[in-house]
Design an enzyme around this catalytic site. Sequence first.
Site, PDB file in Angstrom:
ATOM      1  N   SER A 146       0.864  -1.199   0.000  1.00  0.00           N
ATOM      2  CA  SER A 146       0.000   0.000   0.000  1.00  0.00           C
ATOM      3  C   SER A 146       0.888   1.233   0.000  1.00  0.00           C
ATOM      4  O   SER A 146       2.030   1.185   0.499  1.00  0.00           O
ATOM      5  CB  SER A 146      -0.866   0.013   1.268  1.00  0.00           C
ATOM      6  OG  SER A 146      -1.516   1.260   1.396  1.00  0.00           O
ATOM      7  N   TYR A 159      -1.352  -0.906  10.296  1.00  0.00           N
ATOM      8  CA  TYR A 159      -1.487  -1.135   8.850  1.00  0.00           C
ATOM      9  C   TYR A 159      -0.255  -0.596   8.120  1.00  0.00           C
ATOM     10  O   TYR A 159       0.349  -1.296   7.302  1.00  0.00           O
ATOM     11  CB  TYR A 159      -2.757  -0.437   8.356  1.00  0.00           C
ATOM     12  CG  TYR A 159      -3.057  -0.646   6.884  1.00  0.00           C
ATOM     13  CD1 TYR A 159      -3.548  -1.857   6.422  1.00  0.00           C
ATOM     14  CD2 TYR A 159      -2.862   0.385   5.964  1.00  0.00           C
ATOM     15  CE1 TYR A 159      -3.846  -2.044   5.080  1.00  0.00           C
ATOM     16  CE2 TYR A 159      -3.156   0.210   4.626  1.00  0.00           C
ATOM     17  CZ  TYR A 159      -3.647  -1.004   4.184  1.00  0.00           C
ATOM     18  OH  TYR A 159      -3.937  -1.194   2.856  1.00  0.00           O
TER      19      TYR A 159
HETATM   20  N1  LIG Z   1      -8.735  -0.491  -1.301  1.00  0.00           N
HETATM   21  C1  LIG Z   1      -7.697   0.291  -1.124  1.00  0.00           C
HETATM   22  O1  LIG Z   1      -7.793   1.524  -1.198  1.00  0.00           O
HETATM   23  C2  LIG Z   1      -6.333  -0.314  -0.886  1.00  0.00           C
HETATM   24  C3  LIG Z   1      -5.221   0.557  -0.919  1.00  0.00           C
HETATM   25  C4  LIG Z   1      -3.966   0.025  -0.690  1.00  0.00           C
HETATM   26  C5  LIG Z   1      -3.800  -1.324  -0.445  1.00  0.00           C
HETATM   27  N2  LIG Z   1      -4.898  -2.137  -0.403  1.00  0.00           N
HETATM   28  C6  LIG Z   1      -4.667  -3.557  -0.128  1.00  0.00           C
HETATM   29  O2  LIG Z   1      -5.309  -4.348  -1.100  1.00  0.00           O
HETATM   30  C7  LIG Z   1      -5.626  -5.626  -0.540  1.00  0.00           C
HETATM   31  C8  LIG Z   1      -7.089  -5.941  -0.834  1.00  0.00           C
HETATM   32  O3  LIG Z   1      -7.894  -4.984  -0.190  1.00  0.00           O
HETATM   33  P1  LIG Z   1      -9.361  -4.574  -0.668  1.00  0.00           P
HETATM   34  O4  LIG Z   1      -9.412  -3.113  -0.631  1.00  0.00           O
HETATM   35  O5  LIG Z   1      -9.743  -5.314  -1.895  1.00  0.00           O
HETATM   36  O6  LIG Z   1     -10.173  -5.093   0.613  1.00  0.00           O
HETATM   37  P2  LIG Z   1     -11.565  -5.870   0.788  1.00  0.00           P
HETATM   38  O7  LIG Z   1     -12.523  -5.490  -0.268  1.00  0.00           O
HETATM   39  O8  LIG Z   1     -11.936  -5.694   2.202  1.00  0.00           O
HETATM   40  O9  LIG Z   1     -11.125  -7.394   0.531  1.00  0.00           O
HETATM   41  C9  LIG Z   1     -10.276  -8.035   1.443  1.00  0.00           C
HETATM   42  C10 LIG Z   1     -10.218  -9.518   1.113  1.00  0.00           C
HETATM   43  O10 LIG Z   1      -9.387 -10.171   2.064  1.00  0.00           O
HETATM   44  C11 LIG Z   1     -10.150 -11.217   2.693  1.00  0.00           C
HETATM   45  N3  LIG Z   1      -9.702 -11.385   4.069  1.00  0.00           N
HETATM   46  C12 LIG Z   1      -9.815 -10.507   5.089  1.00  0.00           C
HETATM   47  N4  LIG Z   1      -9.314 -11.050   6.203  1.00  0.00           N
HETATM   48  C13 LIG Z   1      -8.881 -12.300   5.871  1.00  0.00           C
HETATM   49  C14 LIG Z   1      -8.256 -13.355   6.589  1.00  0.00           C
HETATM   50  N5  LIG Z   1      -7.965 -13.256   7.898  1.00  0.00           N
HETATM   51  N6  LIG Z   1      -7.945 -14.489   5.921  1.00  0.00           N
HETATM   52  C15 LIG Z   1      -8.227 -14.614   4.614  1.00  0.00           C
HETATM   53  N7  LIG Z   1      -8.789 -13.658   3.879  1.00  0.00           N
HETATM   54  C16 LIG Z   1      -9.118 -12.514   4.515  1.00  0.00           C
HETATM   55  C17 LIG Z   1     -11.597 -10.751   2.581  1.00  0.00           C
HETATM   56  O11 LIG Z   1     -12.528 -11.824   2.693  1.00  0.00           O
HETATM   57  P3  LIG Z   1     -13.166 -12.284   4.119  1.00  0.00           P
HETATM   58  O12 LIG Z   1     -13.352 -11.043   4.948  1.00  0.00           O
HETATM   59  O13 LIG Z   1     -14.441 -12.947   3.742  1.00  0.00           O
HETATM   60  O14 LIG Z   1     -12.175 -13.241   4.706  1.00  0.00           O
HETATM   61  C18 LIG Z   1     -11.583 -10.201   1.169  1.00  0.00           C
HETATM   62  O15 LIG Z   1     -11.637 -11.230   0.227  1.00  0.00           O
HETATM   63  C19 LIG Z   1      -5.311  -5.525   0.956  1.00  0.00           C
HETATM   64  O16 LIG Z   1      -4.051  -6.102   1.203  1.00  0.00           O
HETATM   65  C20 LIG Z   1      -5.257  -4.027   1.198  1.00  0.00           C
HETATM   66  O17 LIG Z   1      -4.435  -3.682   2.276  1.00  0.00           O
HETATM   67  C21 LIG Z   1      -6.158  -1.661  -0.608  1.00  0.00           C
END
Ligand SMILES: NC(=O)c1ccc[n+]([C@@H]2O[C@H](COP(=O)([O-])OP(=O)(O)OC[C@H]3O[C@@H](n4cnc5c(N)ncnc54)[C@H](OP(=O)(O)O)[C@@H]3O)[C@@H](O)[C@H]2O)c1
Length: 259
Positions: A146, A159
């Site tokens: 991130s 985070y």
């Molecule tokens: N969106 C942003 O702005 C952004 C920016 C920078 C980086 N990121 C990174 O991108 C990645 C994806 O994020 P996203 O924004 O797509 O988030 P999201 O929509 O909340 O999706 C997160 C995913 O991770 C799974 N997950 C959460 N806890 C888990 C666990 N303990 N074991 C296995 N799976 C788990 C969730 O499914 P369940 O809850 O059903 O397990 C879901 O499939 C993350 O690493 C995040 O830090 C996101």
Amino acid sequence: MDLPRFSLQGKVALVTGGSRGIGEAIAVEFAKAGADIAVTSRKLPELERVAGEVRKLGRKALAVETHVGRLDQIEKCIATVMAEFGKIDILVNNAGTSQAIPALDYTERAWDAVMNLNLKGLFFMSQGVARIMKEKGGGSIINIASVSGIKSEVPVIAYSVSKAGVIMATKSMAIEWGQYHIRVNGIAPGPVVTRLYDSHFINMTEEQIEKAHEAVGKRLPARHVGQPYEIADAAIYLASDASSFMTGHTMVVDGGTLL
Ligand SMILES: NC(=O)c1ccc[n+]([C@@H]2O[C@H](COP(=O)([O-])OP(=O)(O)OC[C@H]3O[C@@H](n4cnc5c(N)ncnc54)[C@H](OP(=O)(O)O)[C@@H]3O)[C@@H](O)[C@H]2O)c1
């Protein structure tokens, strides 16, 4: 896809956190590029929905319920994927979580929850898959970091620290596993519209959240907030032979946030 070095034809990809958001987009776009897909998260019904999307594209799909913060579940997940596909060419460590708490109030429980998934789980999933990749002649590991791991943000200390760790883990794994033809790279997204991102807009209606996305987007050089497929596009490059000379690098895909 008619750009052969970007093709994922014949490859098997394991995408953690593949049930929604960025992970779902990566699973679907990888399938369009020709890969068979295993997706993991903690909720099977959401995973089955994504697996169904992949199958509609003519690729094989497997949904594996896994808590990536638990080592025994990581081992079981890898064994299940191997029993189905017999190899893993691409691992995307995408599952991640954040807890917005001021640093003075951070608890051990919240700290551990973030670190266990974002950093410990990411490392041990990579280690387990790298052992297989070593036997099979190589592979590509992609870690979703991130911009918060590069520039500190408030109030998400655990985070930010975890994501800075992901960037260093990417370099450390790349330098140790290059000898086995395993490339390890990262992506550092900026704001991308997902459930995780929207969780920062507390007590807002959908309309207010939409307006907040527009306001954030207007401030970015790219003039819009990110969509999950824009991260998936970068992941295809890192997964494919098109990035064969790149390892240990974390690509910033942030619409210019860090500028
Ligand atoms: N969106 C942003 O702005 C952004 C920016 C920078 C980086 N990121 C990174 O991108 C990645 C994806 O994020 P996203 O924004 O797509 O988030 P999201 O929509 O909340 O999706 C997160 C995913 O991770 C799974 N997950 C959460 N806890 C888990 C666990 N303990 N074991 C296995 N799976 C788990 C969730 O499914 P369940 O809850 O059903 O397990 C879901 O499939 C993350 O690493 C995040 O830090 C996101």
